[in-house]
Design a protein around this motif. Structure first.
Motif, short mmCIF file in Angstrom:
data_model
loop_
_atom_site.label_atom_id
_atom_site.label_comp_id
_atom_site.label_asym_id
_atom_site.label_seq_id
_atom_site.Cartn_x
_atom_site.Cartn_y
_atom_site.Cartn_z
N SER A 1 83.87 11.77 53.87
CA SER A 1 82.46 12.01 54.16
C SER A 1 81.53 11.17 53.29
O SER A 1 80.39 10.91 53.66
CB SER A 1 82.15 13.50 53.97
N ALA A 2 81.99 10.76 52.13
CA ALA A 2 81.14 9.94 51.25
C ALA A 2 80.89 8.57 51.83
O ALA A 2 79.91 7.90 51.47
CB ALA A 2 81.78 9.81 49.87
N GLU A 3 81.73 8.11 52.73
CA GLU A 3 81.57 6.79 53.33
C GLU A 3 80.77 6.83 54.63
O GLU A 3 80.77 5.85 55.37
CB GLU A 3 82.97 6.19 53.61
N LYS A 4 80.11 7.95 54.95
CA LYS A 4 79.29 8.10 56.16
C LYS A 4 80.12 7.84 57.41
O LYS A 4 79.73 7.10 58.31
CB LYS A 4 78.07 7.17 56.13
N ASN A 5 81.26 8.44 57.45
CA ASN A 5 82.16 8.26 58.58
C ASN A 5 82.05 9.49 59.48
O ASN A 5 82.07 10.64 59.01
CB ASN A 5 83.60 8.11 58.09
N SER A 6 81.91 9.26 60.80
CA SER A 6 81.77 10.37 61.76
C SER A 6 83.10 10.94 62.21
O SER A 6 83.13 11.95 62.93
CB SER A 6 80.98 9.90 63.00
N THR A 7 84.19 10.30 61.85
CA THR A 7 85.52 10.77 62.24
C THR A 7 86.10 11.61 61.13
O THR A 7 86.12 11.19 59.96
CB THR A 7 86.44 9.59 62.55
N ILE A 8 86.57 12.78 61.50
CA ILE A 8 87.20 13.69 60.54
C ILE A 8 88.61 13.96 61.03
O ILE A 8 88.84 14.31 62.18
CB ILE A 8 86.42 15.01 60.38
N VAL A 9 89.57 13.80 60.21
CA VAL A 9 90.97 13.99 60.54
C VAL A 9 91.42 15.33 59.98
O VAL A 9 91.23 15.61 58.79
CB VAL A 9 91.83 12.85 59.96
#
Length: 347
Positions: free
Chosen positions: A299-307
């Motif tokens: 989440s710190a990298e502003k990523n919309s994909t969560i695994v």
């Protein structure tokens, strides 16, 4: 005293003579000893005065031998010529040598005293000849020598030699051309030394080779009055094919070391991962904390994909159930081609 006479520290004839003069204390002791000793027979003194043995550091010369009748006549004629042409002959017969030079005078072919200089000295016209010797350090490059090493490798070696004259009389009387002789001897010595060494020793032990060459040259040129001060090996050139082979060998050695280091790193990392897995398996909440930490980093990298990880233990019962089911039954009225193309349904 003999060791002092053969020492290269005496750079000229005057220093040698000064070193051999007795000091005040030694002169006093010599006088006392001579007073205590009985006088020698008169015949001994007479023979010594009549037949002196001129020596210069063990080198016999003919400078003190009596002149013959013809030599006396020629000497008197030379003096007469000097007196007749006195205003002009003064400028011809007076010579000057610099501080770093010495002059060796030959009168009627015989040595006339030791080295002269620095300063002014006098020569007789027509019968005196003199040779000047430079006492400064001389530097010369040894010509490139292409030779074979002990392990049959062709190399080209360059060297530099520094030498100076420590005895002007020897440099003139005992060798025809001290400069050419020293240069040829340096080239030959370099070839002999390189031929007794391997290529690895030649590349890694230059200082040792230069020192051995300097000692060899100094021992060989000492009878000529030449002292070799320093020898330096400038360059060792290899053939192009040998350079490529050595570069390939070095590159292969570096690659092998790199692979060994990488393998050791993988081994250490695997050991660390095993230890980490043992720690996590010992506590059920540790895996959950690790999962939350991974989500936080994503989440710190502003990523919309969560695994979301799915534990494999949840699928174990279903996999066991399907593994126990029998294979599907095909209709018996179908041909072999139709049975191969018939879709298989997994219930």
């Amino acid at each position: 005293m003999e060791q002092q006479r053969n020492s290269p520290l005496y750079s000229n004839y005057e220093d040698l003579r000064a070193s051999e003069l007795p000091t005040s204390s030694s002169a006093h002791m010599v006088n006392i000893a001579s007073a205590q000793q009985p006088p020698e027979p008169e015949s001994v003194h007479t023979n010594f005065k009549r037949n002196p043995v001129p020596e210069y550091r063990g080198f016999k010369t003919s400078e003190n031998e009596p002149l013959g009748c013809m030599e006396w006549i020629v000497t008197l004629l030379s003096l007469l010529v000097f007196i007749i042409t006195c205003p002009i002959s003064v400028f011809i017969c007076i010579k000057v040598v610099a501080e770093y030079e010495r002059a060796i005078i030959f009168r009627l072919g015989r040595l006339s005293g030791g080295p002269r200089g620095p300063g002014m000295f006098f020569i007789l016209p027509c019968i005196d000849q003199y040779r000047k010797v430079d006492l400064r350090t001389v530097t010369f490059n040894v010509p490139q020598q292409e030779m074979l090493t002990k392990d049959s490798v062709t190399v080209t070696v360059d060297a530099v030699v520094y030498y100076r004259i420590c005895d002007p009389l020897y440099a003139i009387v005992r060798v025809e051309d001290y400069s050419t002789s020293t240069r040829l001897l340096a080239a030959t010595t370099l070839r002999n030394i390189v031929g007794t060494r391997n290529l690895t020793e030649l590349l890694t032990e230059r200082e040792t080779l230069a020192h051995n060459m300097q000692l060899t040259l100094d021992d060989a040129t000492e009878p000529w009055g030449v002292m070799v001060e320093r020898v330096e090996i400038k360059d060792v050139s290899l053939p192009t094919s040998m350079q490529r082979a050595m570069a390939a060998e070095a590159e292969a050695s570096r690659d092998a070391r790199a692979k060994v280091i990488a393998a050791e790193g993988e081994k250490k990392s695997a050991t660390a991962l095993k230890e980490a897995s043992d720690v996590i398996s010992s506590s059920p909440s540790a895996l959950q904390l690790r999962y939350l930490q991974t989500l936080s980093s994503i989440s710190a990298e502003k990523n919309s994909t969560i695994v979301f990880p799915l534990p494999m233990e949840l699928l174990t019962p279903y996999l066991a159930k399907y593994m126990q089911l029998p294979p599907p039954q095909l209709p018996s009225d179908l041909s072999k081609e139709q049975q191969a193309s018939y879709p298989q349904t997994i219930l």
